[in-house]
Motif scaffolding. Sequence first.
Motif, mmCIF file in Angstrom:
data_model
loop_
_atom_site.group_PDB
_atom_site.id
_atom_site.type_symbol
_atom_site.label_atom_id
_atom_site.label_comp_id
_atom_site.label_asym_id
_atom_site.label_seq_id
_atom_site.Cartn_x
_atom_site.Cartn_y
_atom_site.Cartn_z
ATOM 1 N N ASP A 56 -48.342 -8.132 48.089
ATOM 2 C CA ASP A 56 -47.970 -9.541 47.926
ATOM 3 C C ASP A 56 -48.679 -10.327 49.025
ATOM 4 O OD1 ASP A 56 -46.793 -12.051 47.880
ATOM 5 O OD2 ASP A 56 -44.759 -11.282 47.572
ATOM 6 N N TYR A 57 -49.634 -11.180 48.620
ATOM 7 C CA TYR A 57 -50.371 -11.963 49.600
ATOM 8 C C TYR A 57 -50.054 -13.457 49.479
ATOM 9 C CZ TYR A 57 -53.759 -13.016 45.843
ATOM 10 O OH TYR A 57 -54.358 -13.435 44.680
ATOM 11 N N SER A 58 -48.913 -13.777 48.876
ATOM 12 C CA SER A 58 -48.573 -15.176 48.613
ATOM 13 C C SER A 58 -48.406 -15.980 49.896
ATOM 14 C CB SER A 58 -47.283 -15.261 47.778
ATOM 15 O OG SER A 58 -46.210 -14.593 48.430
ATOM 16 N N ASN A 59 -48.046 -15.323 50.979
ATOM 17 C CA ASN A 59 -47.875 -16.034 52.252
ATOM 18 C C ASN A 59 -49.122 -15.980 53.127
ATOM 19 O OD1 ASN A 59 -45.172 -16.761 51.729
ATOM 20 N ND2 ASN A 59 -44.460 -14.742 52.387
ATOM 21 N N ASN A 60 -50.177 -15.366 52.608
ATOM 22 C CA ASN A 60 -51.387 -15.224 53.417
ATOM 23 C C ASN A 60 -52.614 -15.138 52.517
ATOM 24 O OD1 ASN A 60 -52.817 -15.040 55.783
ATOM 25 N ND2 ASN A 60 -52.323 -12.893 56.171
ATOM 26 N N GLU A 61 -52.743 -16.113 51.618
ATOM 27 C CA GLU A 61 -53.793 -16.035 50.608
ATOM 28 C C GLU A 61 -55.190 -16.235 51.172
ATOM 29 O OE1 GLU A 61 -53.995 -19.456 47.885
ATOM 30 O OE2 GLU A 61 -52.209 -20.189 48.913
ATOM 31 N N ASN A 62 -55.298 -16.732 52.383
ATOM 32 C CA ASN A 62 -56.611 -16.929 52.999
ATOM 33 C C ASN A 62 -56.898 -15.893 54.079
ATOM 34 O OD1 ASN A 62 -57.311 -19.280 51.464
ATOM 35 N ND2 ASN A 62 -55.878 -20.456 52.735
ATOM 36 N N SER A 63 -56.182 -14.786 54.028
ATOM 37 C CA SER A 63 -56.416 -13.736 55.016
ATOM 38 C C SER A 63 -57.789 -13.101 54.810
ATOM 39 C CB SER A 63 -55.338 -12.657 54.907
ATOM 40 O OG SER A 63 -55.488 -11.931 53.696
ATOM 41 N N ALA A 110 -59.421 5.182 41.265
ATOM 42 C CA ALA A 110 -58.473 4.151 41.675
ATOM 43 C C ALA A 110 -58.531 2.999 40.673
ATOM 44 C CB ALA A 110 -58.798 3.650 43.077
ATOM 45 N N ILE A 111 -57.427 2.276 40.582
ATOM 46 C CA ILE A 111 -57.305 1.131 39.677
ATOM 47 C C ILE A 111 -56.844 -0.075 40.475
ATOM 48 C CG2 ILE A 111 -56.074 0.204 37.668
ATOM 49 C CD1 ILE A 111 -55.799 3.023 36.622
ATOM 50 N N LEU A 112 -57.370 -1.230 40.137
ATOM 51 C CA LEU A 112 -57.027 -2.458 40.849
ATOM 52 C C LEU A 112 -57.003 -3.616 39.861
ATOM 53 C CD1 LEU A 112 -56.692 -3.409 43.925
ATOM 54 C CD2 LEU A 112 -59.032 -4.246 43.689
ATOM 55 N N TYR A 113 -55.894 -4.371 39.853
ATOM 56 C CA TYR A 113 -55.859 -5.608 39.075
ATOM 57 C C TYR A 113 -54.808 -6.534 39.661
ATOM 58 C CZ TYR A 113 -52.104 -3.100 36.517
ATOM 59 O OH TYR A 113 -50.991 -2.378 36.167
ATOM 60 N N GLU A 114 -54.900 -7.803 39.275
ATOM 61 C CA GLU A 114 -54.031 -8.816 39.855
ATOM 62 C C GLU A 114 -52.840 -9.096 38.949
ATOM 63 O OE1 GLU A 114 -54.450 -12.968 42.404
ATOM 64 O OE2 GLU A 114 -56.130 -12.260 41.188
ATOM 65 N N LEU A 115 -51.713 -9.472 39.584
ATOM 66 C CA LEU A 115 -50.496 -9.891 38.905
ATOM 67 C C LEU A 115 -50.199 -11.341 39.266
ATOM 68 C CD1 LEU A 115 -48.376 -6.729 39.788
ATOM 69 C CD2 LEU A 115 -49.476 -7.189 37.585
ATOM 70 N N ILE A 116 -49.260 -11.955 38.545
ATOM 71 C CA ILE A 116 -48.902 -13.331 38.877
ATOM 72 C C ILE A 116 -48.297 -13.404 40.278
ATOM 73 C CG2 ILE A 116 -48.509 -13.939 36.463
ATOM 74 C CD1 ILE A 116 -45.443 -13.963 37.260
ATOM 75 N N ASN A 117 -48.194 -14.623 40.776
ATOM 76 C CA ASN A 117 -47.592 -14.890 42.089
ATOM 77 C C ASN A 117 -48.339 -14.210 43.219
ATOM 78 O OD1 ASN A 117 -45.580 -16.466 40.858
ATOM 79 N ND2 ASN A 117 -44.225 -14.692 40.586
ATOM 80 N N GLN A 118 -49.650 -14.144 43.073
ATOM 81 C CA GLN A 118 -50.543 -13.668 44.125
ATOM 82 C C GLN A 118 -50.154 -12.271 44.615
ATOM 83 O OE1 GLN A 118 -49.876 -17.301 46.428
ATOM 84 N NE2 GLN A 118 -52.057 -17.770 46.209
#
Length: 434
Positions: A198-205, A232-240
């Motif tokens: 969860d990167y919602s509090n640090n989206e510009n890290s 390995a698998i990687l994909y995005e979910l809602i809410n960052q």
Amino acid sequence: MEKEEARRKAKAVVVGGSIAGISCAHALIAAGWDVVVLEKTLSPPNGCATGAGLGLDMVSMKLIKKWTQPQLLQLLSLPMNIEHEQATDGDEKITRTLSRDEHFNFRAMHWADLHSLLYSSLQQDIVLWGHSFLSFCISDDKTSAKVQAKVLQTNETVEIVGDLLVAADGCLSSIRETFLPDLKLRYSGYNAWRGVLDYSNNENSETVIALKKAYPDLGNCNYFDIGSEGHAILYELINQRVNWIWYHNQPEPKFKGNSVTAKVSGDMIEDMYEAAEKVWMPELVKVMRETKEPFLNAIYDAEPLDQLYWDNVVLIGDAAHPISPHGGRSTNMSILDAAVLGKCLEKWGPENLSSALDEYQSIRLVVASEQVLFSRRMGRIKQRLPLPDRDLFDHAAASREESQVLHLRNIPYFNHIPPILAPDCNSSLQSCIL
């Protein structure tokens, strides 16, 4: 009138309140049945971080839309229109595209979001939380099933009688074991380390910026990294949030209790990080390191079953076909099982239950069998494990043509709509594209 009365009074008892059981409740209610779902968990997930990400195909999306609020389903999911496989050189820290399917048409969703959406669309008294299944018996005339469950908050034992018992109690199904005591889960040879960042509090890290540079199609793509130590698998979910999985060849773990998933010690997690640094891109490793509470999931399947029902007891979801995850099928199969079962019951009515269950089995058995075996094979190819009819997949040297074997759309019955569901899916694949 008499037939309609019989339909109205028919009752199903569903054991298991995960995606399969909740989907079954929707499908059977739509077929005119009364439904009660028994779930041992004390309360609904309520959007917590239970579970991880999953991919929904077009057919599942179409079916779920009929059971829930379509606009919410869209808001809670992100497109995965692209499937991208790439080879990773762990020494040089570079990647090379192996194959790319730009017409993948899945949606990415968090398990808890999907469960919450399905559950909130039901009447609240249908699921009995904190009811742990104990046993069942079938009446002498084979017309009803009596289920015993323990109410965990009171230790009281209750009995519930229904015309139909639906086993949606997962890959370790105790109901299935009653009929198939010799069926054992088969360990695949590898585990899955997985988690959600969860990167919602640090989206510009720095981690997020670097990740999106290394994986530029995140938010619209399912990435597969193929390396020397699994894939390995990687994909995005809602809410960052970013969902990641690393399938790692390892001896079979020893989990406590009746589970294939476990929380792990800090030392085990640190060992995983150190191993990942040797084989994966640093951008992916940083995501792993910054994920709170990654967990370990042992990968099992089982030999395909010869039947899916006995008298008035029927299996759906992972209880019917324990499957490895490499065809992206487990959740989608559960949803489709539920929908087909509901339509068969609606078509035949409760007075012809055996005919309904026989048609359900005839539709789903061959599909499940072929998809279980395909997923097993795909997993062994991507994990570079031996197969009797081909050499190990060489991710470092494979051509684009040779890498076509990695595409998920190769799975039998990919996006297939059973004819019994054609009216709900408008009979054509194109109508299911969102």
